[in-house]
Design an enzyme around this catalytic site. Structure first.
Site, PDB file in Angstrom:
ATOM      1  N   GLY A 189     -13.571  -1.860  -9.016  1.00 32.77           N
ATOM      2  CA  GLY A 189     -13.754  -1.440  -9.804  1.00 32.77           C
ATOM      3  C   GLY A 189     -12.607  -2.126 -10.614  1.00 32.77           C
ATOM      4  O   GLY A 189     -12.081  -2.310 -12.580  1.00 32.77           O
ATOM      5  N   HIS A 211     -14.604  -7.359  -5.913  1.00 28.25           N
ATOM      6  CA  HIS A 211     -13.713  -6.603  -6.943  1.00 28.25           C
ATOM      7  C   HIS A 211     -14.219  -6.702  -7.927  1.00 28.25           C
ATOM      8  O   HIS A 211     -14.136  -5.222  -8.446  1.00 28.25           O
ATOM      9  CB  HIS A 211     -12.531  -7.487  -6.956  1.00 28.25           C
ATOM     10  CG  HIS A 211     -11.206  -7.200  -6.086  1.00 28.25           C
ATOM     11  ND1 HIS A 211     -11.471  -7.873  -4.405  1.00 28.25           N
ATOM     12  CD2 HIS A 211     -10.230  -6.836  -6.027  1.00 28.25           C
ATOM     13  CE1 HIS A 211     -10.747  -7.862  -4.156  1.00 28.25           C
ATOM     14  NE2 HIS A 211      -9.236  -7.181  -5.289  1.00 28.25           N
ATOM     15  N   HIS A 229       1.745   2.250  -3.259  1.00 30.47           N
ATOM     16  CA  HIS A 229       0.635   2.971  -3.797  1.00 30.47           C
ATOM     17  C   HIS A 229       0.862   4.302  -4.112  1.00 30.47           C
ATOM     18  O   HIS A 229      -0.008   5.882  -4.580  1.00 30.47           O
ATOM     19  CB  HIS A 229      -0.780   2.877  -3.998  1.00 30.47           C
ATOM     20  CG  HIS A 229      -1.190   1.536  -4.054  1.00 30.47           C
ATOM     21  ND1 HIS A 229      -1.590   1.017  -5.482  1.00 30.47           N
ATOM     22  CD2 HIS A 229      -1.244  -0.172  -4.287  1.00 30.47           C
ATOM     23  CE1 HIS A 229      -1.474  -0.134  -6.448  1.00 30.47           C
ATOM     24  NE2 HIS A 229      -1.985  -0.660  -4.679  1.00 30.47           N
ATOM     25  N   GLU A 261       1.077  -1.452  -0.181  1.00 28.61           N
ATOM     26  CA  GLU A 261       0.052  -0.146   0.041  1.00 28.61           C
ATOM     27  C   GLU A 261       0.787   1.185   0.088  1.00 28.61           C
ATOM     28  O   GLU A 261       0.227   2.568  -0.562  1.00 28.61           O
ATOM     29  CB  GLU A 261      -1.422   0.426   0.958  1.00 28.61           C
ATOM     30  CG  GLU A 261      -1.711  -0.710   0.988  1.00 28.61           C
ATOM     31  CD  GLU A 261      -2.537  -1.693   0.278  1.00 28.61           C
ATOM     32  OE1 GLU A 261      -3.000  -0.763  -0.779  1.00 28.61           O
ATOM     33  OE2 GLU A 261      -3.751  -2.606  -0.813  1.00 28.61           O
TER      34      GLU A 261
END
Length: 784
Positions: free
Chosen positions: A701, A696, A568, A565
């Protein structure tokens, strides 16, 4: 985020709407990312990248911030305001803010806040349409301001729904959702704006525009077409009705999954039934029991409350000796949201039916083709990659099962030749412990949350030249456990901020892990017109919370999740794009946005990095060198099975969105069984309804995009191989390569096509060889 949320102006709004209706990401994926593997049962890293990690919203801020000095006071930061935002005295959603007032926003603020904001933005949109000219100043800049105003508010309430869910907030969001969808469609179907973008592309000045500006124009035109702008009036009305209904259905799907997950509770009072569960899990389940009214619950004597939340579920599947308990929990997990008032079966069929209708209206053969229009891959290329990886993974996965049968037979397991799904995780963990002498739970004391974060920040400093420092108290937070950080450049000037919400809270917080934007970098929204607004992110995980006097002690999988994470977040925070619509993770093709996150996971296996974070929380002793070597060797343990699981999910997703005919001879579960025959060694249970919780693709998305995890793995493994080629033990080479990675992958954002960004960093197009090598599958692939 996983993923990080991406998209351009009109698509940004649609993405936020998906965020508002998604309750899963991540992972799952993570992000965000991969879903729990019922065969390898490794810890889920991104259950809805929103989610998605796409589930990702590209969020803009309602106000601007310009740092003149790194020594600007906390008071000055808090009092900063913009003269261009809506001012409403009593509604925190409409006040000036840079850091959202997460601590004061209530469900009661949502209806009046969103409605007031939409009315004003409608007036601004009408003014833009009346005065629009095909120039950057008269088209793109005012458009970005309009989008920014709404997206940041929707992002705030979407985030609160994910981390602090309650019925009142849900109801408020549901009530205003049709109005937000309607505004999105009005914006996306504006002929005046669409024609102005086309005029820019057709103008003599087109070749003078930067790559970033060209990408914005081209993306806006494509997004407008995908939003139905070219449809005739009656067909556009039908398209809009479909969009409204899909938003409603996806929201309901996600809520059903969350409610079904929360509904399962199993109270255990007999200590024999929790035999094998590690101390951390016993502490967590006792703490959960206390929260449910069993005030005297203790880790030693119980009672213990088992839930389907990831830390509890994984502990049971990997460690509970009680096979009956494992079976009960597994069956409950794969049948979530498939019965009674929470049954998602009909919702899935309706979603797939409407998606196909939408695709046909737009002139495509199926919904996957619509999705691929904004991705790196095509349906054919995605299928080609998945088949190549499936072929490389199948025989190793078969061998994984044989190894497990042989091992369990030697342990005296009855019917070892006929293991069930609830046996795989338990005996896989025992085999891993036997083969590598590694017990995930025994490693927890070496991975305390504070040390892991210190080591992660040190690595970021080494690779990218940034310094990260605590800034708790600078910004309001939604829970006392949330930490806040400031990111500084080498001179000490702030360049970004981020929140981190690390711990599981099953009663109000959805599972998985994800990263999302709070505020994006933007030149247009700069106060003085020269220094861009600085980005703000948030990271959310669901690891074991502190128990008693102990800090949060993490499994190695949870460590990988945090690194993921953070990757990102780095792409969002270290962007150097000043054009807000392509800064950071915005406008990065969905199947490339996992590159930085999966790239960061590789550093968990780097010796110096692991030693810096692996310190015993009591003694300070580093993780033993022999344990490190075993962790490295164990990296490819059951790699074929884990790869095949992801390929199964990706293949199922594409099959449902390319060949499945809603209302035809096959049901969604028939498709699942058919795909499983070539992607799953152990067939699913006849009553397995996992699709009903596959958030998901139905509440996030990742529809027709789940393949992007494997696609991005190819990119990320190849990117890390650049550091291997330079020499991981050569600090100078690592820093130089890290600088190049920052200046390309992290800095360029969506301003260049991903393949061009990759080539600029790597010097060539991506190759799958490093991924197969890292997974121990290269020799198998070479022999095919």
């Amino acid at each position: 985020m996983s993923k990080a949320r991406i998209f351009t102006a009109t698509a940004l709004l649609l993405l936020i709407l998906h965020l508002l209706i998604s309750v899963s990401r991540s992972i799952l994926l993570q992000p965000i990312c991969p879903l729990i593997d019922s065969h390898s049962l490794s810890y889920p890293k991104q259950l809805f990248k929103s989610y998605p990690c796409p589930l990702w919203s590209s969020s803009f801020s309602l106000c601007l911030l310009h740092f003149r000095s790194p020594r600007r006071s906390t008071a000055a930061l808090r009092s900063y305001s913009s003269s261009t935002v809506i001012r409403t005295e009593n509604n925190p959603l409409l006040k000036d803010f840079y850091f959202p007032p997460f601590d004061s926003i209530k469900a009661a603020h949502v209806r009046p806040g969103i409605r007031s904001l939409i009315k004003q933005l409608e007036r601004e949109l009408e003014e833009l349409e009346r005065t629009v000219e095909p120039t950057w100043q008269k088209l793109v800049e005012p458009l970005e301001r309009i989008v920014d105003r709404l997206v940041v508010v929707l992002g705030v309430i979407s985030h609160l729904k994910s981390v602090k869910d309650d019925p009142e907030l849900r109801s408020a969001i549901e009530e205003v959702q049709p109005e937000t969808v309607a505004f999105h469609l009005k914006l996306g179907q504006s002929k005046a704006i669409y024609n102005a973008f086309k005029a820019i592309k057709e103008s003599p000045d087109w070749d003078t525009l930067s790559d970033a500006k060209k990408r914005i124009v081209e993306s806006q035109i494509k997004d407008a077409v995908l939003t139905g702008i070219a449809l005739e009036d009656d067909k556009r009305e039908q398209f809009n009705k479909i969009e409204q209904e899909l938003a409603k259905l996806s929201k309901k799907f996600g809520e059903n999954v969350l409610d079904a997950t929360k509904r399962f509770e199993k109270l255990i009072t007999d200590k024999k039934d929790v035999e094998g569960l590690p101390a951390t899990a016993l502490g967590l389940t006792a703490k959960t029991a206390m929260s449910k009214g069993h005030e005297n619950a203790t880790a030693e004597n119980g009672p213990w409350m088992i839930t389907l939340d990831a830390p509890s579920f994984m502990a049971v599947m990997q460690h509970a000796k009680n096979r009956t308990l494992r079976e009960e929990v597994y069956r409950a997990f794969v049948n979530r949201a498939s019965t009674g008032d929470l049954d998602n079966t009909a919702i899935i069929d309706q979603i797939l039916k409407l998606r196909l209708e939408k695709a046909k209206l737009l002139g495509y053969n199926n919904y996957a083709e619509v999705c691929m229009a904004t991705k790196m891959a095509t349906v054919e290329k995605a299928d080609e990659l998945l088949e190549k990886l499936r072929s490389a993974s199948w025989n190793p996965a078969v061998q994984d099962m044989e190894d497990l049968k042989y091992f369990s037979k030697n342990q005296g397991v009855p019917k070892a030749d006929n293991l069930s799904h609830w046996d795989i995780g338990f005996w896989s963990e025992r085999l891993r412990e036997s083969k590598y002498e590694i017990n995930e739970e025994d490693l927890r004391p070496y991975f305390s949350f504070p040390k892991v974060m210190d080591g992660l920040f040190s690595l970021a400093n080494k690779l990218f030249g940034i310094n990260i420092e605590p800034a708790d108290g600078l910004a309001p937070v939604w829970n006392d456990d949330v930490r806040f950080y400031r990111v500084n450049d080498s001179s000490g000037s702030p360049i970004a901020f981020f929140y981190f919400d690390p711990y599981s809270r099953p009663s109000e917080k959805r599972g998985g892990a994800w990263m999302d934007e709070v505020v994006g970098r933007s030149r247009v929204l700069s106060q003085d017109g020269s220094s861009p607004r600085l980005p703000v992110a948030h990271m959310v995980c669901n690891q074991m919370p502190p128990v008693g006097d102990k800090p949060s002690l993490m499994t190695f999988r949870e460590v990988e999740t945090v690194f993921h994470e953070f990757g990102h977040a780095l792409q969002h925070m270290l962007t150097k794009q000043d054009e807000g619509l392509v800064a950071g993770i915005r406008n990065v093709e969905w199947d490339a946005v996992e590159l930085p996150s999966q790239f960061m996971e590789n550093w968990c296996y780097h010796r110096d990095t692991l030693m810096s974070i692996g310190k015993h929380y009591e003694t300070g002793e580093s993780i033993p060198d022999d344990i490190y070597k075993k962790l490295l060797a164990a990296r490819t343990f059951r790699a074929g099975s884990q790869s095949l699981r992801q390929i199964k999910l990706a293949s199922l997703d594409l099959e449902l969105h390319t060949k499945y005919v809603p209302g035809g001879s096959e049901s969604i579960y028939d498709v699942d069984r058919r795909v499983s025959k070539r992607t799953q060694i152990l067939p699913p249970l006849p009553e397995d309804k996992f699709l009903c919780s596959f958030s998901h693709i139905f509440a996030g998305g990742y529809a027709a995009g789940y393949y992007s995890y494997k696609w991005a793995e190819v990119l990320s493994a190849d990117a890390f191989s650049a550091f291997e080629d330079a020499g991981l033990d050569d600090d100078k080479a690592v820093k130089e390569t890290g600088h190049r990675f920052r200046e390309t992958v992290l800095a360029l954002g969506g301003g260049k096509a991903p393949v061009e960004v990759f080539v600029e960093f790597r010097g060539r197009e991506p190759s799958p060889e490093p991924l197969l090598r890292h997974n121990g599958l290269l020799q198998v692939a070479a022999s095919l």
